[in-house]
Write a protein that holds these residues in place. Structure first.
Motif, PDB file in Angstrom:
ATOM      1  N   VAL A  13       4.071   8.326  -3.867  1.00 49.06           N
ATOM      2  CA  VAL A  13       3.725   7.825  -5.191  1.00 49.06           C
ATOM      3  C   VAL A  13       2.715   8.796  -5.771  1.00 49.06           C
ATOM      4  N   PRO A  37      -2.963  -3.478   6.869  1.00 52.17           N
ATOM      5  CA  PRO A  37      -4.142  -3.432   5.998  1.00 52.17           C
ATOM      6  C   PRO A  37      -3.781  -3.213   4.529  1.00 52.17           C
ATOM      7  N   GLY A  39      -3.369  -1.549   1.058  1.00 48.62           N
ATOM      8  CA  GLY A  39      -3.118  -0.175   0.628  1.00 48.62           C
ATOM      9  C   GLY A  39      -2.335   0.654   1.619  1.00 48.62           C
ATOM     10  N   THR A  40      -1.719  -0.001   2.575  1.00 48.77           N
ATOM     11  CA  THR A  40      -1.034   0.758   3.609  1.00 48.77           C
ATOM     12  C   THR A  40       0.423   1.068   3.249  1.00 48.77           C
ATOM     13  N   GLY A  41       0.937   0.417   2.223  1.00 51.83           N
ATOM     14  CA  GLY A  41       2.284   0.753   1.764  1.00 51.83           C
ATOM     15  C   GLY A  41       3.305  -0.359   1.882  1.00 51.83           C
ATOM     16  N   LYS A  42       2.863  -1.589   2.061  1.00 50.51           N
ATOM     17  CA  LYS A  42       3.817  -2.698   2.196  1.00 50.51           C
ATOM     18  C   LYS A  42       4.580  -2.928   0.885  1.00 50.51           C
ATOM     19  N   TYR A  55       8.645   6.002  -7.597  1.00 48.16           N
ATOM     20  CA  TYR A  55       8.532   6.257  -6.158  1.00 48.16           C
ATOM     21  C   TYR A  55       9.531   7.346  -5.798  1.00 48.16           C
TER      22      TYR A  55
HETATM   23  N1  LIG Z   1       1.310   4.207  -9.257  1.00 43.17           N
HETATM   24  C1  LIG Z   1       0.474   4.576  -8.286  1.00 43.17           C
HETATM   25  N2  LIG Z   1      -0.331   5.642  -8.462  1.00 43.17           N
HETATM   26  C2  LIG Z   1      -1.177   6.029  -7.490  1.00 43.17           C
HETATM   27  N3  LIG Z   1      -1.267   5.423  -6.311  1.00 43.17           N
HETATM   28  C3  LIG Z   1      -0.493   4.359  -6.082  1.00 43.17           C
HETATM   29  C4  LIG Z   1       0.418   3.870  -7.056  1.00 43.17           C
HETATM   30  N4  LIG Z   1       1.053   2.810  -6.540  1.00 43.17           N
HETATM   31  C5  LIG Z   1       0.556   2.629  -5.306  1.00 43.17           C
HETATM   32  N5  LIG Z   1      -0.369   3.550  -5.026  1.00 43.17           N
HETATM   33  C6  LIG Z   1      -1.154   3.668  -3.779  1.00 43.17           C
HETATM   34  O1  LIG Z   1      -0.281   3.586  -2.703  1.00 43.17           O
HETATM   35  C7  LIG Z   1      -0.919   2.961  -1.607  1.00 43.17           C
HETATM   36  C8  LIG Z   1      -0.019   1.834  -1.101  1.00 43.17           C
HETATM   37  O2  LIG Z   1      -0.036   0.764  -2.006  1.00 43.17           O
HETATM   38  P1  LIG Z   1       0.739  -0.581  -1.705  1.00 43.17           P
HETATM   39  O3  LIG Z   1       0.660  -1.394  -2.961  1.00 43.17           O
HETATM   40  O4  LIG Z   1       2.085  -0.265  -1.221  1.00 43.17           O
HETATM   41  O5  LIG Z   1      -0.152  -1.234  -0.599  1.00 43.17           O
HETATM   42  P2  LIG Z   1       0.022  -2.629   0.146  1.00 43.17           P
HETATM   43  O6  LIG Z   1       0.205  -2.327   1.579  1.00 43.17           O
HETATM   44  O7  LIG Z   1       1.028  -3.439  -0.507  1.00 43.17           O
HETATM   45  O8  LIG Z   1      -1.432  -3.241  -0.090  1.00 43.17           O
HETATM   46  P3  LIG Z   1      -1.870  -4.775  -0.318  1.00 43.17           P
HETATM   47  O9  LIG Z   1      -1.944  -5.401   1.019  1.00 43.17           O
HETATM   48  O10 LIG Z   1      -3.254  -4.645  -0.898  1.00 43.17           O
HETATM   49  O11 LIG Z   1      -0.912  -5.400  -1.247  1.00 43.17           O
HETATM   50  C9  LIG Z   1      -2.259   2.491  -2.140  1.00 43.17           C
HETATM   51  O12 LIG Z   1      -3.246   3.401  -1.718  1.00 43.17           O
HETATM   52  C10 LIG Z   1      -2.106   2.516  -3.619  1.00 43.17           C
HETATM   53  O13 LIG Z   1      -3.320   2.757  -4.270  1.00 43.17           O
END
Ligand SMILES: Nc1ncnc2c1ncn2[C@@H]1O[C@H](COP(=O)(O)OP(=O)(O)OP(=O)(O)O)[C@@H](O)[C@H]1O
Ligand SMILES: [Mg+2]
Lengths: 251, 483
Positions: A13, A37, A39-42, A55
């Motif tokens: 991303v 955790p 921000g891990t990418g779920k 993406y």
């Molecule tokens: N459009 C974007 N621009 C920049 N970074 C992004 C963007 N979308 C996601 N990210 C980054 O990608 C990483 C993964 O985000 P993601 O939303 O997949 O996390 P997550 O595992 O779902 O977290 P949570 O448990 O908080 O929902 C994060 O560091 C987020 O800041």
């Protein structure tokens, strides 16, 4: 054949690699839980499966019934049976929940070669599904997600899922924001859909949800990969010990 | 543009008659351009009484004094129109097609999406239909019933002969011949249009023109409509058609006048879908329309609903003059512009009587490189005690190359009056589109759903069967606007 197969998936991303080789296979009838955790990418993983723009998949594939779906448009994937309950459902001003549900349902029916649903039949169906989820029927007269509370939004996502009866349902933190009773009702809604030809990918931060929706497998997503997999007991262990072990191991 | 070329070819021969023309009233055609002779010719062809001819000439002479005073205040851009290059009577028609097989398949597809019956498709697409068909006899039956109730519903050219007292009394009484450049032109050269009179106390039991839609004569580019609702009567009138219509004439300048007497109510609904031109904006219709209603009587009401999706240029401000005490004016509008379309549309609510109320709901949708302007005036006169206005203008943008503009004017000369104005501008976001598509909707379907939600309030005011078609039309006119 596996229902959904995620193979060595790499995705970025905004130029930053988030998924670094995810491997995951969902057999028909299975429920998989993903924890990990912030921000891990779920959510990234769910969005990539659903086909959201922004993406970039740099490597690997996502296969539905053995066929790669990454070249398909989001609506094609949806009609092929992929459903995503959004972590942050989107407001659609002016469009009643009812009109939205009907349009979505008819899109699916058309793809299946069926005729559009008749108005009475639709009403009956919605009535049944809202009741099962403990939602007031009048809710469907309101614009979708507009002014809905956090919990109401999550319920509306599950309502859509039970109406559309997808083959692969991804629930992205559908439990967050739900009160204790709602958690039980919504879980029952999910459980009622469990079927031998359907699979679930349940993303959650809380072990508690998995008391209601009992998973066949639990995975830890950390540092862009599945860092560990196990049964339900893995969720209990995570609850007690946190993610430090997996983050350190990968670092 | 093909239509222009066809027109040019078909009429080449007429040019030759130009000089020997004046005495030749037997001819079905008049040469290009505008002159007193042409107006006398039009009037003679219609066998009009002297007073009607005088009216036209008065308008024409006035129009000459306006020669260079075409309104320029609207936010519209188009090349200068050469009025001497147009035809004002019997513009040549394209040849009728033998069957639907010869019609542009794209057009047919649109008709199908709109659910237009086959017969209507043929008429719209210009296929020769000579069989006597059911709907015409249905129309005739209804017409007879209306007559028995005392309703007059006829071409205005017929009313000039049969009901001169009504036409004389009301024609030009709401939109005077000197009103504006286009209205003046219309007064001089109008070809035909509808005349409606609803007698005292009658609630007209059917939507006028629903049953007559496919039966309507081609009224041409200078249409003139006059509707009078006598005391305590009610009528709902439908104009237009959701199906895309082509016309050989690029310039359209219609005039519509409504008169509501004491306790009378007129509901006037329009769906305008003239050819908008190609994606580059070439060949579309220029639509300069003057529509105005006078609430002459106490407690009278006029309600305008318009769905404007067609034309390359739309210049249109259906208005209400609220003279009668406690009279009510309402304006509901959906204006959609896509590609290179331009619309400058809105309303005027002129409050003169005590306790008059008006409501304006405007929904502008802009996509492609289109420009969409709401222009509205609310004027409250010194005697309009406790007058009230509510205005709501919402704009929806699709993409980032289009424009939406809101230009509200409010003038109040009465301190007891209240006016309220609300305006919003929003966009269809990628997140909304993705969300809908994740539920299996095609992108176009998602746009249609969201836009229909946006203008629901206006579409709901349309008569039922029209509303359903209009909903589909909203989606169709925005096809290809995203991605
Ligand atoms: N459009 C974007 N621009 C920049 N970074 C992004 C963007 N979308 C996601 N990210 C980054 O990608 C990483 C993964 O985000 P993601 O939303 O997949 O996390 P997550 O595992 O779902 O977290 P949570 O448990 O908080 O929902 C994060 O560091 C987020 O800041
Ligand atoms: Mg997330």
């Amino acid at each position: 054949m596996s229902l959904l197969e995620i193979k060595n998936l790499h995705a970025s991303v905004a130029g930053k690699e988030i998924l670094k080789g995810v491997n995951l296979t969902l057999e028909p009838g299975e429920v998989h839980a993903i924890m990990g955790p912030n921000g891990t990418g779920k959510s990234t993983l769910s969005n990539v499966i659903a086909g959201r723009e922004g993406y970039e998949v740099t490597k690997g594939g996502v296969l539905l019934d053995g066929k790669d779906i990454l070249a398909m448009e989001p609506d094609e994937r949806a009609r092929a049976g992929i459903f995503l309950a959004f972590q942050y459902p989107v407001e659609i001003p002016g469009v009643t929940t009812s009109a939205f549900l009907k349009t979505a349902l008819n899109a699916k029916r058309r793809a299946e070669g069926k005729s559009e649903i008749d108005a009475m039949e639709f009403m009956k169906l919605v009535k049944k599904k809202t009741e099962a989820l403990g939602m007031p029927y009048d809710m469907i007269k309101r614009a979708l997600n507009v002014g809905f509370s956090g919990g109401e939004k999550k319920r509306a996502e599950v309502l859509q899922m039970t109406m559309l009866e997808p083959r692969v349902a991804i629930l992205d933190e559908t439990d967050s924001g739900l009160d204790i009773d709602a958690l039980r009702v919504v879980s029952e809604g999910v459980n009622s859909l469990r079927a031998p030809d359907r699979a679930f990918l349940v993303i959650t931060h809380y072990q508690r949800l998995l008391d209601y929706i009992v998973p066949d497998h639990v995975h830890v997503l950390a540092n862009g990969r599945i860092a560990a997999s196990g049964g339900k007991e893995l969720a209990l262990e995570l609850e007690a010990e946190g993610y430090a072990k997996y983050l350190n191991a990968a670092a | 543009m093909a239509v222009t070329r066809e027109t040019a070819e078909t009429v080449k021969d007429i040019e030759q008659y130009k000089y020997g023309f004046v005495t030749d009233i037997e001819s079905d055609k008049a040469p290009k351009g505008l002159s007193e002779d042409i107006i006398r010719f039009i009037s003679a062809k219609k066998n009009e009484p002297e007073w009607m001819l005088e009216y036209r000439l008065k308008a024409y002479r006035y129009w000459l004094t306006l020669a260079d005073e075409e309104p320029t205040w609207a936010k519209l851009q188009f090349p200068k129109i050469d009025y001497q290059a147009a035809y004002y009577y019997a513009a040549p028609k394209r040849e009728k097609l033998a069957s639907l097989d010869e019609v542009d398949p794209k057009l047919l597809e649109t008709y199908k999406k709109l659910g237009i019956p086959l017969l209507e498709q043929q008429m719209l697409a210009g296929v020769a239909v000579d069989a006597v068909f059911d709907s015409v006899s249905v129309a005739t039956t209804y017409k007879k019933k209306l007559e028995e109730m005392g309703v007059i519903f006829s071409p205005i050219s017929e009313a000039v002969h049969k009901h001169p007292e009504l036409v004389k009394k009301y024609l030009g009484s709401v939109v005077p011949y000197s009103d504006n450049f286009y209205a003046t032109l219309n007064a001089a050269v109008f070809t035909d249009g509808s005349f409606v009179y609803i007698p005292k106390g009658l609630r007209c039991p059917m939507e006028l023109s629903t049953y007559f839609r496919i039966n309507e004569k081609n009224t041409g580019q200078f249409e003139r409509t006059l509707i009078i609702a006598d005391e305590g009567s009610y009528v709902s009138y439908l104009e237009g058609c959701t199906a895309p219509q082509r016309d050989e004439n690029q310039l359209h300048a219609a005039v519509v006048e409504l008169i509501a007497l004491d306790n009378a109510e007129i509901k006037y609904s329009t769906v305008q879908n003239w050819y908008p031109g190609d994606a580059e904006g070439k060949g579309g219709i220029y639509n300069f329309v003057t529509k105005r209603g006078a609430c002459r009587g106490a407690n009278s009401k006029i309600m305008w609903t318009q769905v404007e999706t067609g034309s390359s240029i739309t210049w249109k401000y259906p208005s209400c003059i609220l003279q009668g005490d406690n009279s009510v004016g309402e304006f509901y509008s959906v204006a959609i512009t896509n590609n290179r379309q331009q619309a400058d549309t809105g309303t005027k609510m002129i409050h003169l009587g005590k306790g008059t109320r008006s409501k304006i709901i405007s929904k502008g949708i802009s996509a492609g490189r289109a420009d969409n302007t709401y222009r509205g005036l609310v004027r409250i006169g010194a005697k309009a005690d406790k007058a009230r206005n509510y205005t709501q203008c919402d704009s929806l943008l699709i993409g980032d190359k289009c424009g939406a503009h809101t230009v509200p004017y409010i003038e109040s000369r009465n301190p007891t009056a209240t006016t309220e104005h609300e305006a919003t501008t929003s966009k269809i976001s990628d997140d909304q589109l993705f969300y809908c598509m994740q539920r299996g909707m095609k992108q176009e379907e998602a746009v249609s759903l969201i836009v229909n939600g946006f203008c629901k309030e206006v579409l709901q005011t349309l008569p039922m069967e029209f509303a359903v078609e209009a909903q589909k039309l909203v989606g169709i006119s925005l096809e290809g606007s995203v991605g």
